[in-house]
Design an enzyme around this catalytic site. Structure first.
Site, PDB file in Angstrom:
ATOM      1  N   VAL A 134      -0.432 -13.003  -2.458  1.00  0.00           N
ATOM      2  CA  VAL A 134      -1.183 -12.145  -3.377  1.00  0.00           C
ATOM      3  C   VAL A 134      -2.229 -11.353  -2.600  1.00  0.00           C
ATOM      4  O   VAL A 134      -3.065 -11.933  -1.905  1.00  0.00           O
ATOM      5  CB  VAL A 134      -1.891 -12.970  -4.471  1.00  0.00           C
ATOM      6  CG1 VAL A 134      -2.674 -12.049  -5.406  1.00  0.00           C
ATOM      7  CG2 VAL A 134      -0.888 -13.800  -5.258  1.00  0.00           C
ATOM      8  N   GLY A 136      -2.269  -9.380   0.059  1.00  0.00           N
ATOM      9  CA  GLY A 136      -2.257  -9.188   1.503  1.00  0.00           C
ATOM     10  C   GLY A 136      -3.351  -9.925   2.241  1.00  0.00           C
ATOM     11  O   GLY A 136      -3.462 -11.152   2.172  1.00  0.00           O
ATOM     12  N   ILE A 138      -6.536  -9.905   1.783  1.00  0.00           N
ATOM     13  CA  ILE A 138      -7.750 -10.246   1.044  1.00  0.00           C
ATOM     14  C   ILE A 138      -7.805 -11.759   0.817  1.00  0.00           C
ATOM     15  O   ILE A 138      -6.898 -12.332   0.210  1.00  0.00           O
ATOM     16  CB  ILE A 138      -7.779  -9.538  -0.321  1.00  0.00           C
ATOM     17  CG1 ILE A 138      -7.674  -8.019  -0.140  1.00  0.00           C
ATOM     18  CG2 ILE A 138      -9.060  -9.885  -1.075  1.00  0.00           C
ATOM     19  CD1 ILE A 138      -7.509  -7.267  -1.441  1.00  0.00           C
ATOM     20  N   GLY A 189       5.634   5.479   3.727  1.00  0.00           N
ATOM     21  CA  GLY A 189       6.023   4.082   3.898  1.00  0.00           C
ATOM     22  C   GLY A 189       5.368   3.123   2.937  1.00  0.00           C
ATOM     23  O   GLY A 189       5.531   1.907   3.056  1.00  0.00           O
ATOM     24  N   GLU A 192       9.072   1.534  -1.316  1.00  0.00           N
ATOM     25  CA  GLU A 192      10.421   1.225  -0.855  1.00  0.00           C
ATOM     26  C   GLU A 192      11.392   2.301  -1.329  1.00  0.00           C
ATOM     27  O   GLU A 192      11.081   3.098  -2.227  1.00  0.00           O
ATOM     28  CB  GLU A 192      10.857  -0.135  -1.404  1.00  0.00           C
ATOM     29  CG  GLU A 192       9.961  -1.293  -1.007  1.00  0.00           C
ATOM     30  CD  GLU A 192      10.125  -1.693   0.451  1.00  0.00           C
ATOM     31  OE1 GLU A 192      11.131  -1.259   1.076  1.00  0.00           O
ATOM     32  OE2 GLU A 192       9.250  -2.409   0.963  1.00  0.00           O
ATOM     33  N   ASP A 203       6.239  -6.708  -9.314  1.00  0.00           N
ATOM     34  CA  ASP A 203       5.471  -7.271  -8.211  1.00  0.00           C
ATOM     35  C   ASP A 203       4.099  -7.752  -8.692  1.00  0.00           C
ATOM     36  O   ASP A 203       3.681  -8.877  -8.403  1.00  0.00           O
ATOM     37  CB  ASP A 203       5.310  -6.214  -7.115  1.00  0.00           C
ATOM     38  CG  ASP A 203       4.429  -6.669  -5.982  1.00  0.00           C
ATOM     39  OD1 ASP A 203       4.935  -7.323  -5.060  1.00  0.00           O
ATOM     40  OD2 ASP A 203       3.219  -6.358  -6.004  1.00  0.00           O
ATOM     41  N   LYS A 207       2.289 -11.746  -9.111  1.00  0.00           N
ATOM     42  CA  LYS A 207       0.957 -12.076  -8.603  1.00  0.00           C
ATOM     43  C   LYS A 207       0.033 -12.530  -9.732  1.00  0.00           C
ATOM     44  O   LYS A 207      -0.795 -13.440  -9.552  1.00  0.00           O
ATOM     45  CB  LYS A 207       0.376 -10.875  -7.867  1.00  0.00           C
ATOM     46  CG  LYS A 207       1.174 -10.502  -6.618  1.00  0.00           C
ATOM     47  CD  LYS A 207       0.744  -9.165  -6.040  1.00  0.00           C
ATOM     48  CE  LYS A 207       1.584  -8.798  -4.827  1.00  0.00           C
ATOM     49  NZ  LYS A 207       1.257  -7.464  -4.281  1.00  0.00           N
ATOM     50  N   GLY A 306       1.360  -4.606   4.089  1.00  0.00           N
ATOM     51  CA  GLY A 306       1.552  -4.177   5.471  1.00  0.00           C
ATOM     52  C   GLY A 306       1.685  -5.366   6.396  1.00  0.00           C
ATOM     53  O   GLY A 306       1.251  -6.473   6.083  1.00  0.00           O
TER      54      GLY A 306
END
Length: 430
Positions: A134, A136, A138, A189, A192, A203, A207, A306
């Site tokens: 969840v 990235g 953070i 980028g 997707e 998504d 989360k 990322g």
């Protein structure tokens, strides 16, 4: 004193995130060893395409047999970054059975079947950590599970998908249409080739399920989360939001009911005031706003996706799990003691912004107002603009149950004077 025998790590997946995990493990090996109290050794990497060149990873570590890797018996920690439900679920439970703890970034699996994974980890005395699942880089999961473990969390609201935030930010600041903003996100980028999971809210819903379960100490599955995508958000919606001093974000919102006897989890576009901290979250960044009884309001902000940001979260979990291994201990497992029911979306109470296309003639406003009154939805403001026999009518309501608003909209569609319901958007963060 540092233990000399290394802790062995198996890596499942070596894509954008996995390759970055491997790189950091290699380049920061001395620092990781000092922080953990023992060296960490990459003992195997399971991949689908063994012929692909993977810089910095010895060829002898590459295997296509992930099952054999997690069954080796000498593996201390398995890092799973392959995603999806299967074979990830089977590989994780097999790792537990063979004495390995697991660090995962698999939000879809955790949202769908986290309970069975927790049970397997507990049965075999192993850890299950998933900070990277969840938001990235953070730090969010561990603060909720540990730092706020003595507090009562009432609400978690945030932007947890960078792709959708980038698109909506471009629509807001540049006046771009949805398709134009999506094309830019794809070129950079952020999106997707098939952006469905992001733009339709799947998504973010996964989360939200994870966050709600941790925050409220109850079991919340993906199927419990109400979900709306943001593909129908238009420039007209942003224009209306600006007139209200708001912007539009795709939000994940998890909250306790007023009486504390149930919880809700939802993902949908919403207008939020420009004064709210989440309104200033730009580009592909994530931010989560937590409201706790004793701690008050907290905000967690940073890059939400990322290779490097996600790998940072994976490595943080890896250090924690390795420390537990050395101390022959485990970290927090599942906390679901409250067993609170998850209420349907119809029970959610909030404000609404409704845009109607109507006939431009006397009595229309009165008819519309009557429908709102009959369904118990109080009107706050009305704005009407007409031309050549057609008009737009924008209604902003006071707080009302979602079920009452749905009934109102259904009745409005049946009026001869209502040509169509152009937009319905919730108003949050006030």
């Amino acid at each position: 004193m540092m233990r000399t025998r290394p802790l062995k790590v198996a890596l499942l997946g070596c894509g954008v995130v996995g390759s970055e995990v491997a790189r950091i493990m290699t380049t920061h090996a001395d620092d990781l060893a000092a922080r953990i109290g023992a060296p960490v050794e990459l003992a195997g990497v399971a991949v689908r395409r063994p012929d692909k060149v993977r810089e910095g990873i010895p060829a002898e570590l590459i295997t296509t047999d992930a099952t054999a890797l997690v069954k080796r018996g000498d593996i201390d920690v398995v890092v799973e970054v392959i995603g999806g439900v299967e074979p990830a679920r089977t590989l994780i439970t097999t790792a537990f059975e063979h004495g390995a703890s697991v660090v995962s970034a698999n939000k879809a699996l955790l949202a769908q079947d986290g309970t069975s994974l927790y049970a397997s980890a507990d049965q075999h005395g192993q850890d299950l950590y998933y900070e990277a699942a969840v938001a990235g880089a953070i730090p969010l999961i561990r603060p909720l599970r540990e730092s706020l473990a003595g507090d009562k969390i009432n609400r978690v609201m945030g932007i947890v998908n960078g792709t959708t935030n980038f698109i909506l930010d471009r629509m807001d600041t540049n006046g771009a249409g949805y398709s134009e903003a999506l094309d830019e996100a794809t070129a950079l980028g952020y999106a997707e080739a098939d952006p469905t999971a992001d733009v339709e809210g799947f998504d973010a819903a996964a989360k939200a399920a994870i966050l709600a379960g941790i925050a409220f100490h109850t079991r919340v599955r993906l199927d419990d989360v109400y979900r709306e995508g943001m593909t129908e958000v238009t420039a007209a919606d942003f224009a209306s939001a600006k007139r209200m001093g708001c912007t539009i974000k795709l939000l994940a919102i998890c909250e306790r009911s007023a009486d504390g006897e149930s919880v809700t989890a939802r993902v949908h576009p919403a207008m939020i005031p420009l004064s709210h901290p989440l309104a200033s979250v730009r580009e592909a960044y994530n931010a989560v706003f937590v409201e706790a009884e004793a701690a008050g309001r907290l905000m967690f902000y940073g890059p939400g996706a990322g290779g490097s940001p996600t790998a940072s979260a994976v490595l943080g979990d890896l250090v924690a799990v390795c420390r537990n291994k050395l101390n022959e201990a485990t970290g927090p497992g599942e906390s679901a003691y409250t067993q609170l029911p998850v209420s349907p979306m119809g029970d959610v109470v909030t404000r609404y912004h409704i845009s109607l296309d109507v006939a431009d003639k006397p009595g229309v406003l009165a008819q519309v107002a009557t429908v709102f009154a009959e369904h118990g939805v109080s009107i706050d403001t009305v704005r009407q603009q007409g031309k050549d026999g057609e008009a737009s009518l924008v209604v902003v309501t006071h707080r009302a149950p979602d079920a009452a608003l749905s009934g109102t909209v259904e009745a409005l569609r049946k009026l001869d004077t209502v040509r169509g319901v152009a937009s319905i958007m919730r108003v949050e963060g006030e």
